[in-house]
Design a protein around this motif. Structure first.
Motif, PDB file in Angstrom:
ATOM      1  N   GLY A   5     139.595 148.652  -0.356  1.00 25.47           N
ATOM      2  CA  GLY A   5     139.610 149.961  -0.990  1.00 25.47           C
ATOM      3  C   GLY A   5     140.105 150.999  -0.017  1.00 25.47           C
ATOM      4  N   PRO A   6     140.421 152.183  -0.526  1.00 23.24           N
ATOM      5  CA  PRO A   6     140.937 153.230   0.350  1.00 23.24           C
ATOM      6  C   PRO A   6     139.909 153.642   1.404  1.00 23.24           C
ATOM      7  CG  PRO A   6     140.848 153.964  -1.955  1.00 23.24           C
ATOM      8  CD  PRO A   6     140.300 152.593  -1.906  1.00 23.24           C
ATOM      9  N   ILE A   7     140.413 154.002   2.572  1.00 24.26           N
ATOM     10  CA  ILE A   7     139.542 154.552   3.607  1.00 24.26           C
ATOM     11  C   ILE A   7     139.278 156.008   3.251  1.00 24.26           C
ATOM     12  CG2 ILE A   7     139.477 155.281   6.024  1.00 24.26           C
ATOM     13  CD1 ILE A   7     140.838 152.658   6.734  1.00 24.26           C
ATOM     14  N   ARG A   8     138.038 156.409   3.366  1.00 25.60           N
ATOM     15  CA  ARG A   8     137.602 157.771   3.050  1.00 25.60           C
ATOM     16  C   ARG A   8     137.190 158.490   4.333  1.00 25.60           C
ATOM     17  NH1 ARG A   8     139.391 157.595  -2.110  1.00 25.60           N
ATOM     18  NH2 ARG A   8     138.291 156.062  -3.348  1.00 25.60           N
ATOM     19  N   TRP A   9     137.122 159.795   4.277  1.00 22.44           N
ATOM     20  CA  TRP A   9     136.769 160.580   5.462  1.00 22.44           C
ATOM     21  C   TRP A   9     135.421 160.176   6.028  1.00 22.44           C
ATOM     22  CZ3 TRP A   9     132.400 163.524   5.444  1.00 22.44           C
ATOM     23  CH2 TRP A   9     131.874 163.867   4.199  1.00 22.44           C
ATOM     24  N   ALA A  17     133.485 153.182  15.642  1.00 22.13           N
ATOM     25  CA  ALA A  17     132.565 152.232  16.284  1.00 22.13           C
ATOM     26  C   ALA A  17     133.207 150.846  16.368  1.00 22.13           C
ATOM     27  CB  ALA A  17     131.244 152.165  15.525  1.00 22.13           C
ATOM     28  N   ILE A  18     133.861 150.409  15.298  1.00 20.08           N
ATOM     29  CA  ILE A  18     134.550 149.116  15.310  1.00 20.08           C
ATOM     30  C   ILE A  18     135.687 149.159  16.332  1.00 20.08           C
ATOM     31  CG2 ILE A  18     135.967 147.500  13.964  1.00 20.08           C
ATOM     32  CD1 ILE A  18     134.285 148.393  11.482  1.00 20.08           C
ATOM     33  N   GLU A  19     136.441 150.254  16.347  1.00 20.11           N
ATOM     34  CA  GLU A  19     137.537 150.440  17.311  1.00 20.11           C
ATOM     35  C   GLU A  19     137.049 150.280  18.745  1.00 20.11           C
ATOM     36  OE1 GLU A  19     141.073 151.774  17.446  1.00 20.11           O
ATOM     37  OE2 GLU A  19     140.998 150.745  15.542  1.00 20.11           O
ATOM     38  N   ALA A  20     135.962 150.980  19.065  1.00 18.72           N
ATOM     39  CA  ALA A  20     135.437 150.948  20.432  1.00 18.72           C
ATOM     40  C   ALA A  20     135.068 149.526  20.838  1.00 18.72           C
ATOM     41  CB  ALA A  20     134.238 151.877  20.559  1.00 18.72           C
ATOM     42  N   ASP A  21     134.465 148.783  19.925  1.00 17.42           N
ATOM     43  CA  ASP A  21     134.081 147.410  20.225  1.00 17.42           C
ATOM     44  C   ASP A  21     135.300 146.520  20.417  1.00 17.42           C
ATOM     45  OD1 ASP A  21     132.313 145.101  20.488  1.00 17.42           O
ATOM     46  OD2 ASP A  21     133.010 144.565  18.481  1.00 17.42           O
ATOM     47  N   LEU A  22     136.299 146.675  19.570  1.00 18.53           N
ATOM     48  CA  LEU A  22     137.457 145.783  19.608  1.00 18.53           C
ATOM     49  C   LEU A  22     138.494 146.166  20.657  1.00 18.53           C
ATOM     50  CD1 LEU A  22     138.150 145.261  15.790  1.00 18.53           C
ATOM     51  CD2 LEU A  22     137.015 143.678  17.370  1.00 18.53           C
ATOM     52  N   PHE A  23     138.735 147.454  20.821  1.00 21.59           N
ATOM     53  CA  PHE A  23     139.898 147.889  21.591  1.00 21.59           C
ATOM     54  C   PHE A  23     139.578 148.650  22.875  1.00 21.59           C
ATOM     55  CE2 PHE A  23     141.287 147.788  17.036  1.00 21.59           C
ATOM     56  CZ  PHE A  23     142.021 146.622  17.135  1.00 21.59           C
ATOM     57  N   GLY A  24     138.305 148.883  23.163  1.00 25.13           N
ATOM     58  CA  GLY A  24     137.922 149.509  24.424  1.00 25.13           C
ATOM     59  C   GLY A  24     138.656 150.803  24.713  1.00 25.13           C
ATOM     60  N   VAL A  25     139.293 150.885  25.882  1.00 30.61           N
ATOM     61  CA  VAL A  25     139.954 152.130  26.292  1.00 30.61           C
ATOM     62  C   VAL A  25     141.142 152.494  25.409  1.00 30.61           C
ATOM     63  CG1 VAL A  25     139.204 151.981  28.697  1.00 30.61           C
ATOM     64  CG2 VAL A  25     141.395 150.981  28.027  1.00 30.61           C
ATOM     65  N   ASP A  26     141.659 151.530  24.658  1.00 35.13           N
ATOM     66  CA  ASP A  26     142.787 151.811  23.763  1.00 35.13           C
ATOM     67  C   ASP A  26     142.332 152.160  22.343  1.00 35.13           C
ATOM     68  OD1 ASP A  26     145.048 151.347  25.535  1.00 35.13           O
ATOM     69  OD2 ASP A  26     144.405 149.258  25.550  1.00 35.13           O
ATOM     70  N   ALA A  27     141.032 152.274  22.131  1.00 32.62           N
ATOM     71  CA  ALA A  27     140.495 152.559  20.788  1.00 32.62           C
ATOM     72  C   ALA A  27     140.944 153.935  20.304  1.00 32.62           C
ATOM     73  CB  ALA A  27     138.971 152.490  20.825  1.00 32.62           C
ATOM     74  N   TRP A  28     141.169 154.008  19.009  1.00 29.09           N
ATOM     75  CA  TRP A  28     141.478 155.295  18.393  1.00 29.09           C
ATOM     76  C   TRP A  28     140.233 156.165  18.369  1.00 29.09           C
ATOM     77  CZ3 TRP A  28     144.742 154.504  13.328  1.00 29.09           C
ATOM     78  CH2 TRP A  28     146.005 154.011  13.658  1.00 29.09           C
ATOM     79  N   SER A  29     140.457 157.442  18.523  1.00 27.04           N
ATOM     80  CA  SER A  29     139.385 158.424  18.409  1.00 27.04           C
ATOM     81  C   SER A  29     139.249 158.852  16.949  1.00 27.04           C
ATOM     82  CB  SER A  29     139.718 159.655  19.254  1.00 27.04           C
ATOM     83  OG  SER A  29     140.871 160.297  18.718  1.00 27.04           O
ATOM     84  N   ALA A  30     138.176 159.574  16.662  1.00 24.09           N
ATOM     85  CA  ALA A  30     138.015 160.142  15.317  1.00 24.09           C
ATOM     86  C   ALA A  30     139.200 161.039  14.992  1.00 24.09           C
ATOM     87  CB  ALA A  30     136.699 160.908  15.225  1.00 24.09           C
ATOM     88  N   GLU A  31     139.677 161.786  15.978  1.00 22.30           N
ATOM     89  CA  GLU A  31     140.813 162.688  15.755  1.00 22.30           C
ATOM     90  C   GLU A  31     142.072 161.917  15.381  1.00 22.30           C
ATOM     91  OE1 GLU A  31     138.747 162.806  18.418  1.00 22.30           O
ATOM     92  OE2 GLU A  31     137.718 164.695  17.945  1.00 22.30           O
ATOM     93  N   THR A  32     142.264 160.768  16.006  1.00 25.83           N
ATOM     94  CA  THR A  32     143.432 159.947  15.651  1.00 25.83           C
ATOM     95  C   THR A  32     143.324 159.484  14.205  1.00 25.83           C
ATOM     96  OG1 THR A  32     143.681 159.217  17.936  1.00 25.83           O
ATOM     97  CG2 THR A  32     144.752 157.878  16.246  1.00 25.83           C
ATOM     98  N   PHE A  33     142.148 159.016  13.812  1.00 23.05           N
ATOM     99  CA  PHE A  33     141.966 158.614  12.413  1.00 23.05           C
ATOM    100  C   PHE A  33     142.212 159.786  11.475  1.00 23.05           C
ATOM    101  CE2 PHE A  33     139.649 154.824  13.949  1.00 23.05           C
ATOM    102  CZ  PHE A  33     140.244 153.874  13.143  1.00 23.05           C
ATOM    103  N   TRP A  34     141.687 160.956  11.795  1.00 20.75           N
ATOM    104  CA  TRP A  34     141.903 162.121  10.934  1.00 20.75           C
ATOM    105  C   TRP A  34     143.395 162.404  10.775  1.00 20.75           C
ATOM    106  CZ3 TRP A  34     138.276 163.424   7.852  1.00 20.75           C
ATOM    107  CH2 TRP A  34     136.937 163.338   8.230  1.00 20.75           C
ATOM    108  N   GLY A  35     144.125 162.346  11.879  1.00 19.17           N
ATOM    109  CA  GLY A  35     145.564 162.585  11.819  1.00 19.17           C
ATOM    110  C   GLY A  35     146.277 161.567  10.946  1.00 19.17           C
TER     111      GLY A  35
END
Length: 153
Positions: A5-9, A17-35
């Motif tokens: 389903g679509p990702i919602r705000w 949280a999933i990003e941080a676990d999977l990608f560490g220092v390369d994880a997207w921030s909340a701001e990146t997702f918002w963009g």
């Protein structure tokens, strides 16, 4: 299997949280997702895989001028190896084709054999390498899949 389903705000906190676990220092921030989410539907397409009420994976596409770019494919660690990555990637490829893309590009860590295998099984071919691309110095492989044009009715 998970529903897409679509990702919602309100999903951004879970995604980071999933990003941080999977990608560490390369994880997207909340701001990146918002963009990224701000570009929906004009140039962006994002879907979350949900089991019960939990997001277990997600995928994102940028599609501009006939070229698709895999922005992300992420599968929560406890779901890896379940076929969820293939489901997400197949949905992305279908969307790229629906948007008239003639090719889809992606970057993948050179030290991620499971992801490289998944992409190769979906007819992605390595076309270049970016040395020391990731924050920890690992190279990125650039892969491309040419899409068949959609037949006109």
């Amino acid at each position: 299997m998970a529903d897409l389903g679509p990702i919602r705000w309100w999903d951004v906190e879970t995604l980071t949280a999933i990003e941080a676990d999977l990608f560490g220092v390369d994880a997207w921030s909340a701001e990146t997702f918002w963009g990224e989410l701000a570009g929906i539907p004009e140039t962006r397409w994002y879907r979350a895989a949900v089991e019960g009420e939990e997001i277990v994976g997600y995928v994102g596409l940028a599609a501009i001028d006939g070229t698709g770019d895999v922005q992300t494919v992420a599968v929560r660690r406890d779901q890896q190896g379940s076929g969820l990555g293939a489901l997400l990637l197949d949905a992305l490829l279908a969307e790229a084709q629906n948007r008239g893309c003639s090719e889809v590009l992606l970057e993948v860590r050179a030290d991620n054999p499971a992801a490289i295998r998944l992409y190769s099984k979906r007819a992605f071919e390595r076309i270049a390498e970016r040395p020391r691309y990731y924050a920890d110095g690992v190279a990125a492989l650039i892969m491309r899949r040419v899409l068949d044009p959609i037949a006109a009715d």
